[in-house]
Motif scaffolding. Sequence first.
Motif, short mmCIF file in Angstrom:
data_model
loop_
_atom_site.label_atom_id
_atom_site.label_comp_id
_atom_site.label_asym_id
_atom_site.label_seq_id
_atom_site.Cartn_x
_atom_site.Cartn_y
_atom_site.Cartn_z
N ARG A 47 0.84 -1.19 0.00
CA ARG A 47 0.00 0.00 0.00
C ARG A 47 0.88 1.24 0.00
O ARG A 47 1.80 1.36 0.80
CB ARG A 47 -0.90 -0.03 1.23
CG ARG A 47 -1.93 1.02 1.22
CD ARG A 47 -2.94 0.79 2.30
NE ARG A 47 -3.78 1.97 2.38
CZ ARG A 47 -4.48 2.30 3.43
NH1 ARG A 47 -4.47 1.54 4.49
NH2 ARG A 47 -5.20 3.39 3.42
N CYS A 50 2.05 4.09 3.37
CA CYS A 50 2.41 3.49 4.66
C CYS A 50 3.26 2.23 4.52
O CYS A 50 3.85 1.77 5.49
CB CYS A 50 1.17 3.18 5.48
SG CYS A 50 0.12 1.92 4.75
N THR A 52 2.29 -0.82 4.01
CA THR A 52 1.65 -2.03 4.52
C THR A 52 1.55 -3.06 3.40
O THR A 52 1.10 -2.78 2.30
CB THR A 52 0.23 -1.73 5.05
OG1 THR A 52 0.34 -0.74 6.07
CG2 THR A 52 -0.44 -2.97 5.59
N ILE A 54 -0.21 -6.18 1.82
CA ILE A 54 -1.53 -6.80 1.86
C ILE A 54 -1.50 -8.06 1.03
O ILE A 54 -1.09 -8.04 -0.14
CB ILE A 54 -2.61 -5.82 1.35
CG1 ILE A 54 -2.64 -4.58 2.24
CG2 ILE A 54 -3.97 -6.51 1.27
CD1 ILE A 54 -3.53 -3.48 1.77
#
Length: 91
Positions: A47, A50, A52, A54
């Motif tokens: 993502r 940030c 992140t 997934i």
Amino acid sequence: MKKLKKQKKTDFVFALRQIVKGRRVKRQSHDLGTFIGLHVEHGTFVREGCGTVISYANYLFQKTLNNQFVPYQPTQEDMLAHDWVVLPEYK
């Protein structure tokens, strides 16, 4: 509008087994252009912003009349219905 050939109606358990085998299914009461299938995705994406990570998992989807594919959550009525049909193979 194209009509489906008369097919044997079945229950949700059988329909779900067919979905896992890669077939498409629908309820007789659903619109003609819609169906339920299994989306099999193996992979991840990061993502933006940030970072992140997934991961994707397999999930049931429904093809809508607008040619969109959306996650499908069967209702109580769907799970108890005996009007599920397996759609012909497609290429």
